[in-house]
Design a protein around this motif. Structure first.
Motif, PDB file in Angstrom:
ATOM      1  N   UNK A 193      19.870 -65.115 -56.465  1.00 38.90           N
ATOM      2  CA  UNK A 193      18.723 -65.772 -55.829  1.00 38.90           C
ATOM      3  C   UNK A 193      17.400 -65.218 -56.341  1.00 38.90           C
ATOM      4  N   UNK A 194      17.473 -64.239 -57.246  1.00 39.01           N
ATOM      5  CA  UNK A 194      16.254 -63.669 -57.820  1.00 39.01           C
ATOM      6  C   UNK A 194      15.525 -64.746 -58.627  1.00 39.01           C
ATOM      7  N   UNK A 195      14.238 -64.842 -58.433  1.00 38.48           N
ATOM      8  CA  UNK A 195      13.414 -65.802 -59.170  1.00 38.48           C
ATOM      9  C   UNK A 195      12.095 -65.129 -59.521  1.00 38.48           C
ATOM     10  N   UNK A 196      11.256 -65.827 -60.260  1.00 35.77           N
ATOM     11  CA  UNK A 196      10.033 -65.195 -60.759  1.00 35.77           C
ATOM     12  C   UNK A 196       9.171 -64.657 -59.629  1.00 35.77           C
ATOM     13  N   UNK A 197       8.972 -65.420 -58.602  1.00 39.16           N
ATOM     14  CA  UNK A 197       8.107 -64.981 -57.498  1.00 39.16           C
ATOM     15  C   UNK A 197       8.900 -64.339 -56.359  1.00 39.16           C
ATOM     16  N   UNK A 198      10.219 -64.344 -56.453  1.00 37.47           N
ATOM     17  CA  UNK A 198      11.088 -63.783 -55.418  1.00 37.47           C
ATOM     18  C   UNK A 198      10.892 -64.425 -54.041  1.00 37.47           C
ATOM     19  N   UNK A 199      10.342 -65.640 -54.003  1.00 36.59           N
ATOM     20  CA  UNK A 199      10.055 -66.281 -52.715  1.00 36.59           C
ATOM     21  C   UNK A 199      11.321 -66.526 -51.910  1.00 36.59           C
ATOM     22  N   UNK A 200      12.411 -66.893 -52.581  1.00 40.21           N
ATOM     23  CA  UNK A 200      13.645 -67.197 -51.866  1.00 40.21           C
ATOM     24  C   UNK A 200      14.189 -65.938 -51.201  1.00 40.21           C
ATOM     25  N   UNK A 201      14.262 -64.845 -51.945  1.00 33.54           N
ATOM     26  CA  UNK A 201      14.773 -63.604 -51.368  1.00 33.54           C
ATOM     27  C   UNK A 201      13.850 -63.083 -50.270  1.00 33.54           C
ATOM     28  N   UNK A 202      12.535 -63.149 -50.490  1.00 33.52           N
ATOM     29  CA  UNK A 202      11.597 -62.739 -49.442  1.00 33.52           C
ATOM     30  C   UNK A 202      11.885 -63.488 -48.153  1.00 33.52           C
ATOM     31  N   UNK A 203      11.986 -64.806 -48.280  1.00 31.38           N
ATOM     32  CA  UNK A 203      12.164 -65.658 -47.103  1.00 31.38           C
ATOM     33  C   UNK A 203      13.439 -65.309 -46.350  1.00 31.38           C
ATOM     34  N   UNK A 204      14.554 -65.186 -47.077  1.00 32.62           N
ATOM     35  CA  UNK A 204      15.835 -64.938 -46.421  1.00 32.62           C
ATOM     36  C   UNK A 204      15.867 -63.571 -45.752  1.00 32.62           C
ATOM     37  N   UNK A 205      15.299 -62.550 -46.405  1.00 25.97           N
ATOM     38  CA  UNK A 205      15.288 -61.219 -45.805  1.00 25.97           C
ATOM     39  C   UNK A 205      14.362 -61.137 -44.588  1.00 25.97           C
ATOM     40  N   UNK A 206      13.399 -62.056 -44.492  1.00 26.45           N
ATOM     41  CA  UNK A 206      12.492 -62.053 -43.340  1.00 26.45           C
ATOM     42  C   UNK A 206      13.044 -62.863 -42.173  1.00 26.45           C
ATOM     43  N   UNK A 207      14.016 -63.747 -42.416  1.00 21.66           N
ATOM     44  CA  UNK A 207      14.570 -64.578 -41.344  1.00 21.66           C
ATOM     45  C   UNK A 207      15.086 -63.778 -40.139  1.00 21.66           C
ATOM     46  N   UNK A 208      15.811 -62.660 -40.340  1.00 18.95           N
ATOM     47  CA  UNK A 208      16.303 -61.956 -39.149  1.00 18.95           C
ATOM     48  C   UNK A 208      15.191 -61.424 -38.242  1.00 18.95           C
ATOM     49  N   UNK A 209      13.976 -61.352 -38.753  1.00 20.81           N
ATOM     50  CA  UNK A 209      12.890 -60.738 -37.986  1.00 20.81           C
ATOM     51  C   UNK A 209      11.864 -61.757 -37.497  1.00 20.81           C
ATOM     52  N   UNK A 210      12.236 -63.053 -37.567  1.00 18.72           N
ATOM     53  CA  UNK A 210      11.397 -64.079 -36.954  1.00 18.72           C
ATOM     54  C   UNK A 210      11.428 -63.907 -35.430  1.00 18.72           C
ATOM     55  N   UNK A 211      10.416 -64.327 -34.725  1.00 15.78           N
ATOM     56  CA  UNK A 211      10.465 -64.260 -33.245  1.00 15.78           C
ATOM     57  C   UNK A 211      11.676 -65.014 -32.709  1.00 15.78           C
ATOM     58  N   UNK A 212      12.427 -64.357 -31.843  1.00 15.97           N
ATOM     59  CA  UNK A 212      13.623 -64.941 -31.210  1.00 15.97           C
ATOM     60  C   UNK A 212      14.745 -65.273 -32.214  1.00 15.97           C
ATOM     61  N   UNK A 213      14.727 -64.645 -33.366  1.00 16.08           N
ATOM     62  CA  UNK A 213      15.764 -64.933 -34.370  1.00 16.08           C
ATOM     63  C   UNK A 213      17.136 -64.500 -33.867  1.00 16.08           C
ATOM     64  N   UNK A 214      18.152 -65.291 -34.237  1.00 14.97           N
ATOM     65  CA  UNK A 214      19.533 -64.955 -33.879  1.00 14.97           C
ATOM     66  C   UNK A 214      20.382 -64.744 -35.141  1.00 14.97           C
ATOM     67  N   UNK A 215      19.709 -64.421 -36.244  1.00 10.32           N
ATOM     68  CA  UNK A 215      20.394 -64.256 -37.529  1.00 10.32           C
ATOM     69  C   UNK A 215      20.579 -62.794 -37.891  1.00 10.32           C
ATOM     70  N   UNK A 216      21.765 -62.460 -38.390  1.00 10.11           N
ATOM     71  CA  UNK A 216      22.022 -61.189 -39.062  1.00 10.11           C
ATOM     72  C   UNK A 216      22.477 -61.513 -40.484  1.00 10.11           C
ATOM     73  N   UNK A 217      21.963 -60.752 -41.439  1.00 14.56           N
ATOM     74  CA  UNK A 217      22.188 -61.036 -42.854  1.00 14.56           C
ATOM     75  C   UNK A 217      22.942 -59.881 -43.511  1.00 14.56           C
ATOM     76  N   UNK A 218      23.955 -60.211 -44.307  1.00 10.58           N
ATOM     77  CA  UNK A 218      24.624 -59.228 -45.157  1.00 10.58           C
ATOM     78  C   UNK A 218      24.575 -59.748 -46.590  1.00 10.58           C
TER      79      UNK A 218
END
Length: 458
Positions: A193-218
């Motif tokens: 998922x690595x890309x030039x701006x790393x936007x995809x990886x940034x987004x996915x790693x930030x999802x677990x920390x959204x307000x009221x998030x119910x996601x855990x990422x491995x």
């Protein structure tokens, strides 16, 4: 502990994958499904004079007995998900703790698992998930092998389909912040998922920390420092930084234990000499510590014995119980895989700590970086220069696939960085440390000096 037999990728599956890297589904196996069996051979009657050897035994039955023995051993030495996982107790406990403290408690979190190929990352996660299958039954789980994606952005539409969520990045974020069951997302080969701006990886790693998030990422990948190297924005937000779990290469002793355990499963402890298993483990641990490679070499050595036995006249073939894989057969396979130098008996502790093949790859990358205008080199070009250098130095070179594994190991050592592509030859390699630090890492200034002074091999 026993785990279900190998199947396709995890809880739900995005596409077919090879047996090299699989996760067993949490759902229970289908009841009363028949076990796979080998096709039955038609045997010649015992009293047939045309097919009876001089000892009066049926040669077909004798051959079938040996073939069955060989088949059992080869199946036991398969490289798919193991039934038992050895030497990874601490790593499995770390994964189990993450699942208990984050996923089951509905606390946001992410775990990044790194390690060179064949070090048990996916198998260890699989074992932990199987152990906790009942407790995780209420969790909505999705596993994605990122190698199957056409592009890094394709992950969003795939996840929306798997989670039955509104499409697009914003739709997924709303879905993961809305009331509902906990969501466990496993991304295997996530460095894809690595890309030039790393936007995809940034987004996915930030999802677990959204307000009221119910996601855990491995996330699982080879790179030791992917999150630090390509996600500096996460370092600016400490609460978003994932837990890190690194799998070191298997040691010689661990590889011996793994091979012996597989042979015990097949009730074939005596089919390989202890010295042959030790020899294989020593050579593989020196190059990569890859358990799959050690198992594959042992399986191929069994095939060598099987093939040699088939070539003998019927009256010269040995008893099945007497057939044995010894050091010459293992050395023969090692020579095919790594070249004659790796198959030789002599190897000191210094060579095992940093093998010659890896030193040559590092020197080749330095030469290409000095002669080029870019900081990255595609694997195909690196392997081409490395092969020419090996020919000049009269050293057997490894193939391009094995070259990629060596680069992954150098990445786990903190010397290379690797950006993999769907085609191995298009993967990009670059240096992670200063050139002056490379000498200290290799501790072989004489070899490096002579190679670098000679320049790019023609």
């Amino acid at each position: 502990m026993s785990v279900a037999s190998p199947r396709k990728l995890g809880f739900d599956e995005n596409s077919p994958v090879t047996a090299r890297r699989q996760l067993v589904p949490l759902s229970p196996p289908r009841a009363n499904s028949p076990a796979p069996s080998l096709p039955r051979r038609q045997e010649t009657p015992f009293k047939s004079p045309a097919r009876t050897n001089f000892k009066g035994k049926s040669s077909d039955a004798h051959l079938l007995n040996k073939e069955s023995k060989f088949q059992n051993v080869k199946q036991a030495l398969h490289t798919a998900v193991p039934e038992r996982l050895l030497s990874r107790e601490a790593e499995r406990e770390s994964i189990r703790s993450f699942l208990e403290e984050k996923v089951l408690q509905r606390h946001p979190g992410s775990l990044y698992i790194s390690g060179a190929p064949g070090t048990g990352k996916t198998a260890c996660l699989n074992c932990a998930l199987q152990e906790m299958k009942a407790r995780l039954s209420a969790v909505q789980s999705v596993v994605v092998n990122c190698m199957t994606l056409r592009s890094s952005l394709a992950i969003f539409s795939l996840l929306a389909d798997k989670l039955k969520a509104p499409g697009g990045q914003n739709g997924l974020q709303r879905f993961l912040s809305a009331p509902g069951p906990s969501v466990l997302l496993v991304l295997d080969e996530m460095d894809q998922l690595d890309s030039k701006a790393q936007d995809v990886l940034y987004t996915i790693f930030e999802w677990p920390y959204l307000p009221n998030s119910r996601l855990c990422l491995i996330g699982i990948a080879n790179a030791l420092d992917l999150t630090d190297r390509i996600l500096p924005r996460l370092r600016a937000r400490p609460h978003c930084h994932p837990q890190l779990l690194h799998f070191p290469p298997y040691s010689r002793e661990e590889l011996v234990a793994i091979v012996q355990d597989r042979l015990t499963q097949a009730s074939a402890d005596g089919i390989m000499d202890t010295s042959a298993v030790q020899f294989c483990a020593r050579k593989v641990s020196a190059v990569s510590g890859d358990a799959r490679k050690a198992l594959d070499i042992c399986r191929r050595a069994v095939e060598v014995v099987e093939s040699d036995e088939r070539k003998k006249p019927l009256d010269q073939r040995g008893e099945a119980k007497a057939l044995k894989v010894s050091l010459p057969q293992v050395a023969r396979v090692l020579s095919e895989v790594y070249g004659d130098r790796m198959a030789s008996h002599g190897s000191g502790s210094d060579a095992e700590s940093f093998p010659l093949q890896q030193k040559l790859l590092v020197c080749c990358l330095l030469l290409l970086l000095r002669n080029g205008k870019t900081k990255e080199v595609v694997l195909g070009k690196l392997h081409e220069v490395y092969s020419r250098l090996c020919a000049r130095r009269q050293v057997s070179a490894v193939g391009q696939g094995e070259c990629l594994s060596l680069c992954s190991l150098l990445e786990s050592r903190g010397i290379f960085a690797l950006k993999k592509a769907k085609e191995a030859r298009l993967s990009k390699v670059f240096l992670k440390i200063e050139e002056k630090d490379v000498e200290n890492a290799l501790k072989d200034r004489t070899l490096m000096g002579s190679i670098l002074a000679a320049g790019l091999p023609s």
